[in-house]
Design a protein around this motif. Sequence first.
Motif, PDB file in Angstrom:
ATOM      1  N   ALA A  80      20.312  -1.478  31.299  1.00 51.26           N
ATOM      2  CA  ALA A  80      18.880  -1.330  31.580  1.00 51.26           C
ATOM      3  C   ALA A  80      18.669  -0.847  33.014  1.00 51.26           C
ATOM      4  O   ALA A  80      17.844   0.038  33.259  1.00 51.26           O
ATOM      5  CB  ALA A  80      18.156  -2.657  31.358  1.00 51.26           C
ATOM      6  N   ARG A  81      19.423  -1.413  33.960  1.00 46.98           N
ATOM      7  CA  ARG A  81      19.298  -1.002  35.361  1.00 46.98           C
ATOM      8  C   ARG A  81      19.729   0.455  35.531  1.00 46.98           C
ATOM      9  O   ARG A  81      19.110   1.213  36.273  1.00 46.98           O
ATOM     10  CB  ARG A  81      20.140  -1.920  36.254  1.00 46.98           C
ATOM     11  N   GLU A  82      20.786   0.835  34.820  1.00 45.08           N
ATOM     12  CA  GLU A  82      21.257   2.218  34.876  1.00 45.08           C
ATOM     13  C   GLU A  82      20.171   3.163  34.358  1.00 45.08           C
ATOM     14  O   GLU A  82      19.931   4.221  34.948  1.00 45.08           O
ATOM     15  CB  GLU A  82      22.536   2.357  34.048  1.00 45.08           C
ATOM     16  N   GLU A  83      19.511   2.765  33.272  1.00 43.70           N
ATOM     17  CA  GLU A  83      18.422   3.588  32.741  1.00 43.70           C
ATOM     18  C   GLU A  83      17.265   3.677  33.740  1.00 43.70           C
ATOM     19  O   GLU A  83      16.683   4.746  33.914  1.00 43.70           O
ATOM     20  CB  GLU A  83      17.938   3.010  31.409  1.00 43.70           C
ATOM     21  N   GLU A  84      16.943   2.536  34.381  1.00 43.05           N
ATOM     22  CA  GLU A  84      15.880   2.548  35.396  1.00 43.05           C
ATOM     23  C   GLU A  84      16.225   3.498  36.536  1.00 43.05           C
ATOM     24  O   GLU A  84      15.381   4.278  36.988  1.00 43.05           O
ATOM     25  CB  GLU A  84      15.677   1.138  35.972  1.00 43.05           C
ATOM     26  N   LEU A  85      17.472   3.418  36.999  1.00 45.73           N
ATOM     27  CA  LEU A  85      17.895   4.288  38.103  1.00 45.73           C
ATOM     28  C   LEU A  85      17.892   5.753  37.682  1.00 45.73           C
ATOM     29  O   LEU A  85      17.520   6.625  38.478  1.00 45.73           O
ATOM     30  CB  LEU A  85      19.288   3.869  38.591  1.00 45.73           C
ATOM     31  N   GLN A  86      18.306   6.020  36.441  1.00 42.97           N
ATOM     32  CA  GLN A  86      18.281   7.395  35.943  1.00 42.97           C
ATOM     33  C   GLN A  86      16.851   7.914  35.894  1.00 42.97           C
ATOM     34  O   GLN A  86      16.582   9.056  36.283  1.00 42.97           O
ATOM     35  CB  GLN A  86      18.938   7.470  34.559  1.00 42.97           C
TER      36      GLN A  86
END
Length: 140
Positions: A80-86
């Motif tokens: 989820a954090r990776e998606e937010e950062l993306q």
Amino acid sequence: EGVFLSSEMLLAAMPTLVNLEDDSKASLIAIYERHMRYEEAARRTLATAEAEHEKREADLRRERDALLAERKALLASHSAREEELQAELSRSAAAIEEAKKEAADATLRASEAEAVAEAAREEASLKRETSKALKEEVIE
């Protein structure tokens, strides 16, 4: 004293025991009873060890399951954090592109304004020269 007898051995020896003297019978029965106590103690010890082993095994399974659940939660959180950062990276890239367009538009407007100012200066200079020429003609 180190001799252990099974129930079957004792039953098989019964006819012979009748012929033994009372002291020998008592000694043999004492040995058998001690053997039975040791055997019962060994069974209890084994049952306790098996119960402790099963409890420890269940505890380890619960601990493993908890760790797997925690790992799964961490992976989901990381994803989820990776998606937010993306998404943030995409927004930043879009903002940079928008800023580049605005800078290019501002540069174009500045160039156009400079060209208009230059044309106005040239027109003013031309008017001055024309006005000066007219005055000179009128004076002549």
